[in-house]
Scaffold this motif. Structure first.
Motif, PDB file in Angstrom:
ATOM      1  N   TYR A 196       0.829  -1.211   0.000  1.00  0.00           N
ATOM      2  CA  TYR A 196       0.000   0.000   0.000  1.00  0.00           C
ATOM      3  C   TYR A 196       0.864   1.261   0.000  1.00  0.00           C
ATOM      4  CZ  TYR A 196      -3.140   3.713   1.259  1.00  0.00           C
ATOM      5  OH  TYR A 196      -3.824   4.907   1.257  1.00  0.00           O
ATOM      6  N   ALA A 197       1.902   1.264   0.819  1.00  0.00           N
ATOM      7  CA  ALA A 197       2.768   2.447   0.899  1.00  0.00           C
ATOM      8  C   ALA A 197       3.422   2.759  -0.444  1.00  0.00           C
ATOM      9  CB  ALA A 197       3.836   2.239   1.974  1.00  0.00           C
ATOM     10  N   ALA A 208      -7.906   4.717   4.974  1.00  0.00           N
ATOM     11  CA  ALA A 208      -6.979   3.818   4.290  1.00  0.00           C
ATOM     12  C   ALA A 208      -5.912   3.231   5.217  1.00  0.00           C
ATOM     13  CB  ALA A 208      -6.325   4.540   3.118  1.00  0.00           C
ATOM     14  N   TRP A 209      -5.163   4.090   5.887  1.00  0.00           N
ATOM     15  CA  TRP A 209      -4.079   3.571   6.727  1.00  0.00           C
ATOM     16  C   TRP A 209      -4.586   2.712   7.874  1.00  0.00           C
ATOM     17  CZ3 TRP A 209       0.536   2.676   5.238  1.00  0.00           C
ATOM     18  CH2 TRP A 209       1.171   3.503   4.311  1.00  0.00           C
ATOM     19  N   VAL A 243      -5.407  -0.683   6.402  1.00  0.00           N
ATOM     20  CA  VAL A 243      -4.214  -1.456   6.042  1.00  0.00           C
ATOM     21  C   VAL A 243      -3.549  -2.015   7.292  1.00  0.00           C
ATOM     22  CG1 VAL A 243      -1.896  -1.306   5.053  1.00  0.00           C
ATOM     23  CG2 VAL A 243      -3.831  -0.282   3.854  1.00  0.00           C
ATOM     24  N   PHE A 244      -3.402  -1.199   8.311  1.00  0.00           N
ATOM     25  CA  PHE A 244      -2.784  -1.684   9.547  1.00  0.00           C
ATOM     26  C   PHE A 244      -3.646  -2.747  10.226  1.00  0.00           C
ATOM     27  CE2 PHE A 244      -0.331   2.457   9.610  1.00  0.00           C
ATOM     28  CZ  PHE A 244       0.871   1.858   9.299  1.00  0.00           C
ATOM     29  N   SER A 245      -4.961  -2.611  10.138  1.00  0.00           N
ATOM     30  CA  SER A 245      -5.852  -3.604  10.741  1.00  0.00           C
ATOM     31  C   SER A 245      -5.717  -4.963  10.065  1.00  0.00           C
ATOM     32  CB  SER A 245      -7.309  -3.136  10.654  1.00  0.00           C
ATOM     33  OG  SER A 245      -7.507  -1.982  11.423  1.00  0.00           O
ATOM     34  N   VAL A 246      -5.774  -4.970   8.732  1.00  0.00           N
ATOM     35  CA  VAL A 246      -5.674  -6.259   8.042  1.00  0.00           C
ATOM     36  C   VAL A 246      -4.270  -6.835   8.158  1.00  0.00           C
ATOM     37  CG1 VAL A 246      -7.599  -5.760   6.490  1.00  0.00           C
ATOM     38  CG2 VAL A 246      -5.264  -5.315   5.712  1.00  0.00           C
ATOM     39  N   ALA A 247      -3.257  -5.985   8.193  1.00  0.00           N
ATOM     40  CA  ALA A 247      -1.880  -6.478   8.361  1.00  0.00           C
ATOM     41  C   ALA A 247      -1.720  -7.118   9.738  1.00  0.00           C
ATOM     42  CB  ALA A 247      -0.876  -5.338   8.181  1.00  0.00           C
TER      43      ALA A 247
END
Length: 99
Positions: A18-19, A77-78, A81-85
């Protein structure tokens, strides 16, 4: 050379993909990062947990990527992404711990 634990590889692939896509404005480049990390994680999952673990966790990795999109509409968004990671790292750890 020490191995990088598969939960770290999986989480880094989701966040890094994503980044890269966001900062370069080139989504396919982010996809390359996502796929490369996913492949590396799948190889570790297979070595540590076998084929069933690898297939299951690879499916979860793809689902985490796909699920981050609708989640992003709700929480940003962030955070998505951090939640699913984090969820992917936890799943990877749970399946492969002690093996």
């Amino acid at each position: 050379m020490p191995r990088i634990p598969s939960p770290v590889i999986a989480a880094a692939g989701l966040v890094g993909g994503y980044a890269v896509a966001r900062w370069t404005k080139k989504r396919p480049l982010g996809g390359v990062v996502l796929a490369a990390a996913g492949g590396a994680a799948a190889r570790e999952w297979q070595q540590v947990g076998g084929v069933k673990a690898s297939v299951g966790l690879t499916t979860a990795y793809v689902a985490a990527f796909a699920g981050s999109h609708p989640l992003a509409k709700k929480i940003g968004a962030w955070p998505a992404v951090f939640s699913v990671a984090g969820g992917m790292a936890a799943a990877s750890w749970a399946v492969t711990r002690g093996k």
